[in-house]
Write a protein that holds these residues in place. Structure first.
Motif, short mmCIF file in Angstrom:
data_model
loop_
_atom_site.label_atom_id
_atom_site.label_comp_id
_atom_site.label_asym_id
_atom_site.label_seq_id
_atom_site.Cartn_x
_atom_site.Cartn_y
_atom_site.Cartn_z
N GLY A 22 0.82 -1.21 0.00
CA GLY A 22 0.00 0.00 0.00
C GLY A 22 0.85 1.26 0.00
N ALA A 23 1.97 1.23 0.75
CA ALA A 23 2.86 2.38 0.77
C ALA A 23 3.53 2.58 -0.58
CB ALA A 23 3.92 2.21 1.87
N LEU A 24 3.92 1.47 -1.23
CA LEU A 24 4.51 1.58 -2.57
C LEU A 24 3.53 2.18 -3.56
CD1 LEU A 24 6.43 -1.80 -3.05
CD2 LEU A 24 7.41 0.47 -2.71
N VAL A 25 2.27 1.75 -3.48
CA VAL A 25 1.25 2.29 -4.37
C VAL A 25 1.02 3.77 -4.10
CG1 VAL A 25 -1.21 2.18 -4.96
CG2 VAL A 25 0.12 0.07 -4.77
N GLY A 26 1.07 4.16 -2.83
CA GLY A 26 0.94 5.58 -2.48
C GLY A 26 2.09 6.41 -3.03
N MET A 27 3.31 5.87 -2.94
CA MET A 27 4.47 6.55 -3.51
C MET A 27 4.32 6.71 -5.02
SD MET A 27 8.30 4.94 -3.91
CE MET A 27 7.53 3.67 -4.94
N LYS A 28 3.88 5.63 -5.66
CA LYS A 28 3.65 5.67 -7.11
C LYS A 28 2.64 6.74 -7.48
CE LYS A 28 0.46 3.34 -8.56
NZ LYS A 28 -1.00 3.53 -8.81
N ALA A 29 1.59 6.86 -6.69
CA ALA A 29 0.55 7.86 -6.96
C ALA A 29 1.12 9.28 -6.89
CB ALA A 29 -0.60 7.70 -5.98
N GLU A 30 2.05 9.51 -5.98
CA GLU A 30 2.67 10.84 -5.86
C GLU A 30 3.49 11.17 -7.11
OE1 GLU A 30 4.94 10.79 -2.30
OE2 GLU A 30 3.19 10.54 -0.98
N VAL A 31 4.24 10.18 -7.59
CA VAL A 31 5.03 10.39 -8.82
C VAL A 31 4.12 10.69 -10.00
CG1 VAL A 31 6.62 9.30 -10.45
CG2 VAL A 31 6.93 8.95 -7.99
N VAL A 32 3.04 9.92 -10.11
CA VAL A 32 2.08 10.12 -11.20
C VAL A 32 1.47 11.51 -11.13
CG1 VAL A 32 -0.18 9.39 -12.07
CG2 VAL A 32 1.56 7.68 -11.53
N LEU A 33 1.04 11.92 -9.95
CA LEU A 33 0.42 13.22 -9.78
C LEU A 33 1.36 14.35 -10.18
CD1 LEU A 33 -2.02 14.86 -8.76
CD2 LEU A 33 -0.97 14.81 -6.48
N LYS A 34 2.63 14.22 -9.78
CA LYS A 34 3.62 15.25 -10.09
C LYS A 34 3.82 15.38 -11.61
CE LYS A 34 8.45 16.52 -9.06
NZ LYS A 34 8.96 16.64 -10.43
N LEU A 35 4.02 14.25 -12.27
CA LEU A 35 4.28 14.29 -13.71
C LEU A 35 3.03 14.68 -14.50
CD1 LEU A 35 6.67 11.28 -14.18
CD2 LEU A 35 7.19 13.69 -14.48
N ARG A 36 1.86 14.24 -14.04
CA ARG A 36 0.64 14.64 -14.73
C ARG A 36 0.44 16.15 -14.66
NH1 ARG A 36 -3.23 11.33 -12.48
NH2 ARG A 36 -3.82 12.84 -10.91
N ARG A 37 0.74 16.71 -13.51
CA ARG A 37 0.60 18.16 -13.34
C ARG A 37 1.62 18.92 -14.18
NH1 ARG A 37 1.07 18.22 -8.27
NH2 ARG A 37 3.27 18.74 -8.16
N GLU A 38 2.91 18.48 -14.11
CA GLU A 38 3.98 19.23 -14.76
C GLU A 38 4.03 19.01 -16.27
OE1 GLU A 38 7.59 18.14 -12.83
OE2 GLU A 38 7.09 19.17 -10.95
N LYS A 39 3.72 17.79 -16.72
CA LYS A 39 3.90 17.45 -18.14
C LYS A 39 2.62 17.48 -18.95
CE LYS A 39 8.32 16.92 -17.91
NZ LYS A 39 9.20 17.91 -18.60
N TYR A 40 1.51 17.71 -18.28
CA TYR A 40 0.25 17.77 -19.01
C TYR A 40 -0.56 19.00 -18.62
CZ TYR A 40 1.29 13.16 -20.82
OH TYR A 40 1.89 12.13 -21.47
N GLU A 41 -1.10 19.03 -17.41
CA GLU A 41 -2.02 20.10 -17.03
C GLU A 41 -1.39 21.49 -17.15
OE1 GLU A 41 -4.59 17.34 -13.91
OE2 GLU A 41 -2.95 18.60 -13.18
N GLU A 42 -0.17 21.63 -16.63
CA GLU A 42 0.47 22.95 -16.68
C GLU A 42 0.91 23.30 -18.10
OE1 GLU A 42 3.60 22.98 -13.80
OE2 GLU A 42 2.21 22.87 -12.09
N LEU A 43 1.23 22.30 -18.91
CA LEU A 43 1.62 22.58 -20.29
C LEU A 43 0.45 23.12 -21.11
CD1 LEU A 43 4.03 19.71 -21.42
CD2 LEU A 43 4.57 22.06 -20.83
N ALA A 44 -0.74 22.66 -20.81
CA ALA A 44 -1.91 23.19 -21.52
C ALA A 44 -2.02 24.70 -21.28
CB ALA A 44 -3.18 22.48 -21.05
#
Length: 524
Positions: free
Chosen positions: A140-162
């Motif tokens: 569960g902790a690994l999945v939570g860590m993964k979610a943080e990485v995903v959130l960061k990249l989704r924000r920086e490489k997609y949402e903010e780029l729009a």
């Protein structure tokens, strides 16, 4: 073609057709001009560049120059390219922005694979005098860590780029209502061109009892809160191998079931033999030539398959289905737009990624192309140029690299020996085991090999294939060799840094002319 060049080209073409006072506006998609009496109207329409620009002759109005359905890698590559040309762009997304790669594919899986590899290495390594140990796994902790990485990249490489590029994201489910319009988010949207970039989703075969028993896909497996004690993976290709080894590294008892006669059947036979040997040594059970007939539920799930004319029953806590992905085309109203599909339900596309509706293009996993994020991005850029500028470009897959992030990696670029022969080449190949690569020797890990497929006579490199530590990193050299028509002699006589895995490619090239096992460790 840049925005000023496009406007200039349209202006010149219209003036050449007899128009006067031409004012071409790329962003607005308009070309305004005077048409003297006697000037051919059809000639003016052709000159305005219906295929070669954003141009519309005279009045008329659309909401956007390019409306993109989907928000993954292909969609964003297209949106960025079109925005750079001054086009008005809209991206329509019914779910989470970012598509498969950042949310449920490359990014989360490789993050978890890196964690699993670190844990596996802690549990055992080949070096004397160093003690390490692996404690309990909190999945569960690994999945939570993964979610943080995903959130960061989704924000920086997609949402903010729009926001950076100035194109909007419209929330809602898009569907064509005519050949020239879609509805999304409660509004009707018109555009000069449309791009379908809706990606692909896991495909689940119709196996008796599977739905009732319950199953995981590569997406849902990475959302589990607890590590399953045991796991049966149906499918022995890229996704199945990565997911299977991930859970095996973390301590699950894993069985991989493949319908064909070897794992990763699209790769070289040597690759299949090596990865099966590696997985078996790790404790993974591998069953090939197995046809799954049914899945039984209960306290544990049982996968029942026929293999070697015998029934095999494999019991596990969870079943993971990794049998491929299919384009997402549901609910798009394709028939209302005159967009045809073939007998398998896939989009009918020409080489420029145009559908049977000349206004509509497609890019990314939805096209059925090799499902790599860099292919999706390349297609998105190409589709935008073809749609808006009439570029007529095609994707060149000749030197396409592919990597499976098992430990060690599987990597390849170009043709396999079998595929080269199918295409009419007379081939010769050389395979060098990693016991001949000094870096692998000092790492105490000689599992794997490098294989070069070359054209007989010319020595031109047609394909490079590898299994080994960092194979995914060294394969770029193979891409260059195939892309630029290098020969095995070119590779054999070119510098390779000593004590790196990349030296394996040079050694495989040298093997065409000598026995590399009889070279000193840094011999030229």
């Amino acid at each position: 073609m840049t925005r000023p060049r496009c406007e200039e080209a349209v202006s010149r073409a219209l003036e050449g057709a007899g128009a006067r006072g031409v004012r071409a506006d790329f962003r607005r998609g308009e070309a305004v001009f005077e048409a003297p009496e006697g000037v051919d109207g059809e000639g003016l329409r052709e000159a305005a560049g219906v295929e070669g620009s954003l141009g519309r002759t005279g009045g008329g109005s659309v909401d956007y120059d390019l409306a993109i359905i989907g928000s993954g890698s292909a969609a964003f590559a297209a949106a960025i390219r079109a925005s750079g040309e001054g086009a008005r762009v809209a991206v329509i997304e019914r779910g989470t922005v970012g598509g498969t790669c950042v949310n449920a594919g490359c990014i989360p899986s490789k993050n978890l694979l890196a964690a699993a590899e670190a844990y596996h290495r802690a549990a055992g390594h080949p070096f004397r005098g160093i003690e390490t140990k692996a404690g309990a796994v909190d999945f569960g902790a690994l999945v939570g860590m993964k979610a943080e990485v995903v959130l960061k990249l989704r924000r920086e490489k997609y949402e903010e780029l729009a926001e950076e590029y100035g194109f909007g994201i419209i929330r809602g489910e898009a569907a064509f209502v005519s050949p020239e319009a879609i509805e999304a988010g409660g509004r009707r949207i018109t555009a000069q061109r449309f791009l379908i970039a809706t990606g692909a989703a896991p495909w689940v075969p119709p196996v008796a009892g599977l739905e009732e028993a319950g199953y995981l896909t590569s997406t849902s497996a990475m959302e589990l809160k607890e590590l399953p004690e045991s796991l049966v993976v149906i499918g022995g290709n890229y996704i199945g191998l990565e997911m299977g080894q991930l859970f095996a590294d973390l301590g699950s008892k894993v069985t991989i079931v493949e319908m064909l006669d070897r794992l990763v059947p699209g790769e070289e036979p040597e690759v299949s033999r090596w990865i099966e040997r590696i997985l078996r040594e790790q404790g993974v059970e591998v069953i090939t030539s197995a046809r799954v007939g049914r899945v039984e539920g209960g306290g544990k799930k049982t996968v029942v398959a026929e293999a070697g004319r015998k029934e095999r029953r494999m019991e596990a806590e969870e079943v993971l289905v990794a049998t491929g992905r299919r384009p997402v085309l549901d609910g798009l109203g394709l028939e209302k737009a005159g967009i045809e599909r073939d007998g398998r339900g896939a989009l009918v596309l020409d080489e420029t990624l145009r559908t049977t509706n000349p206004r509509v293009f497609a890019a990314g996993d939805v096209t059925g192309a090799p499902q790599f994020v860099y292919v999706a991005a390349a297609q998105g850029t190409l589709a935008a140029e073809n749609a808006l500028l009439g570029a007529g470009r095609k994707v060149d897959y000749e030197a396409l690299p592919r990597v499976t992030f098992t430990t060690p990696n599987i990597a390849a670029a170009g043709l396999t020996d079998a595929r080269a022969r199918e295409l009419g080449y007379r081939c010769e190949c050389r395979v060098v085991g990693l016991e001949n690569v000094p870096r692998a020797i000092v790492n105490l890990d000689t599992r794997g090999m490098v294989k070069i497929v070359a054209e007989q006579g010319s020595g031109r490199v047609l394909g490079v294939h590898a299994v080994g530590d960092s194979a995914g990193e060294i394969i770029l050299a193979g891409v260059y060799a195939v892309k630029f028509g290098l020969t095995v002699r070119d590779l054999a006589e070119t510098w390779a840094p000593y004590l790196t895995m990349s030296e394996g490619i040079r050694l495989a090239a040298q093997a065409f002319g000598r026995d590399v096992s009889k070279l000193s460790c840094c011999a030229a």
